[in-house]
Design an enzyme around this catalytic site. Sequence first.
Site, PDB file in Angstrom:
ATOM      1  N   ALA A 160      31.714 -30.672 -14.905  1.00 48.63           N
ATOM      2  CA  ALA A 160      31.104 -31.419 -13.613  1.00 48.63           C
ATOM      3  C   ALA A 160      30.285 -32.459 -14.498  1.00 48.63           C
ATOM      4  O   ALA A 160      30.132 -31.651 -16.265  1.00 48.63           O
ATOM      5  CB  ALA A 160      29.759 -30.784 -12.882  1.00 48.63           C
ATOM      6  N   GLU A 161      30.443 -33.381 -15.098  1.00 43.37           N
ATOM      7  CA  GLU A 161      30.194 -34.659 -15.528  1.00 43.37           C
ATOM      8  C   GLU A 161      27.898 -34.884 -15.058  1.00 43.37           C
ATOM      9  O   GLU A 161      28.078 -34.636 -13.659  1.00 43.37           O
ATOM     10  CB  GLU A 161      30.722 -35.682 -16.097  1.00 43.37           C
ATOM     11  CG  GLU A 161      30.165 -36.655 -14.908  1.00 43.37           C
ATOM     12  CD  GLU A 161      31.750 -37.876 -15.297  1.00 43.37           C
ATOM     13  OE1 GLU A 161      31.931 -37.639 -16.417  1.00 43.37           O
ATOM     14  OE2 GLU A 161      31.735 -38.291 -14.933  1.00 43.37           O
ATOM     15  N   GLY A 162      27.398 -35.575 -15.794  1.00 42.91           N
ATOM     16  CA  GLY A 162      25.966 -35.918 -15.537  1.00 42.91           C
ATOM     17  C   GLY A 162      25.169 -34.978 -15.084  1.00 42.91           C
ATOM     18  O   GLY A 162      24.234 -34.768 -13.887  1.00 42.91           O
TER      19      GLY A 162
END
Length: 84
Positions: A46-48
């Site tokens: 998961a990015e961000g």
Amino acid sequence: LKNLNVDMIKLDKAFINNKNKRTKNEEAVLKNIVNLISELGMDVIAEGVETEEMRELLTTFGCQYLQGWYFSKAVPGDEFMKML
């Protein structure tokens, strides 16, 4: 998804939505996306991720890898190598 020849799926930060409070429906969608990817035998990144709350939530949902400003601001490659 099941026909992709990949071992990891990256969730765009649009799914993470750190800026506003998430509704229960948004959390349910996120949880089920992570679960579906995991059930297909792929890892999830998961990015961000920007908050402890989101880190904890994604970890609880079974997300194996996280990235974002919660861990570090963006750094040039040579600086990153020094950090290692």
